[in-house]
Design an enzyme around this catalytic site. Structure first.
Site, PDB file in Angstrom:
ATOM      1  N   ASP A  17      -6.659 -16.509 -79.483  1.00 58.61           N
ATOM      2  CA  ASP A  17      -6.315 -16.161 -78.113  1.00 58.61           C
ATOM      3  C   ASP A  17      -4.952 -15.469 -78.098  1.00 58.61           C
ATOM      4  O   ASP A  17      -4.380 -15.160 -79.150  1.00 58.61           O
ATOM      5  CB  ASP A  17      -6.335 -17.405 -77.219  1.00 58.61           C
ATOM      6  CG  ASP A  17      -5.352 -18.489 -77.655  1.00 58.61           C
ATOM      7  OD1 ASP A  17      -4.392 -18.193 -78.399  1.00 58.61           O
ATOM      8  OD2 ASP A  17      -5.537 -19.650 -77.231  1.00 58.61           O
ATOM      9  N   GLN A  18      -4.406 -15.259 -76.935  1.00 54.56           N
ATOM     10  CA  GLN A  18      -3.134 -14.541 -76.795  1.00 54.56           C
ATOM     11  C   GLN A  18      -1.975 -15.271 -77.477  1.00 54.56           C
ATOM     12  O   GLN A  18      -0.995 -14.662 -77.873  1.00 54.56           O
ATOM     13  CB  GLN A  18      -2.833 -14.348 -75.305  1.00 54.56           C
ATOM     14  CG  GLN A  18      -1.698 -13.393 -75.041  1.00 54.56           C
ATOM     15  CD  GLN A  18      -1.549 -13.106 -73.559  1.00 54.56           C
ATOM     16  OE1 GLN A  18      -2.123 -13.793 -72.716  1.00 54.56           O
ATOM     17  NE2 GLN A  18      -0.785 -12.078 -73.239  1.00 54.56           N
TER      18      GLN A  18
END
Length: 141
Positions: A17-18
């Site tokens: 994810d980020q």
């Protein structure tokens, strides 16, 4: 414990994810990697199942997340047969980074035929091959 195998993989950027942490659903994909490599190492790749008219349908899957995996981590997946019958098979998984346990999981599968129906593989070449492997490793059916 039963018969087990080891697989290795490196976490790809697309699996994170980020924050650079692995998205939770990817662990289920890694369980499949573990199963596929496990059978391949036993000289029973899924293609042999399919050639004989069978597949493994997932009927249950769970994962216990203990520590996060991150981009570029090198992971080891240990796949173990917990239980096998002529109609079903259950696997256990442990995913490690170095000696750190990151996740544990379990999947249960049914043998199905080409029509997608639950089937018994006891009187097949596939079962004879599986039985031979299990007998060699002293895993009882």
């Amino acid at each position: 414990m039963g018969l087990s195998g080891k697989s290795r993989l490196r976490v790809r950027y697309a699996e994170t994810d980020q924050m650079g942490i692995v998205y939770h659903a990817n662990y289920l994909i890694w369980f499949e990697v573990g199963r596929s490599e496990f059978f391949r190492d036993l000289e029973l790749p899924y293609t042999k199942f399919e050639e004989q008219g069978f597949s493994l349908a997932v009927i249950e899957a769970n994962c216990r997340y203990r520590k996060p995996a991150h981009y570029d981590d090198e992971l080891e997946i240990i796949t173990t047969i917990e239980k096998i019958t002529s109609r079903s098979i259950t696997f256990l998984y442990d995913i490690y980074r170095d000696n750190t346990l990151l996740a544990q999981g379990k999947t249960a599968h049914l043998f199905i035929n080409k029509e997608g129906r639950h089937t018994d593989i006891r009187n097949t070449d596939l079962w004879a091959q599986i039985n031979c492997l299990l007998t060699k490793t002293d895993l009882r059916l």
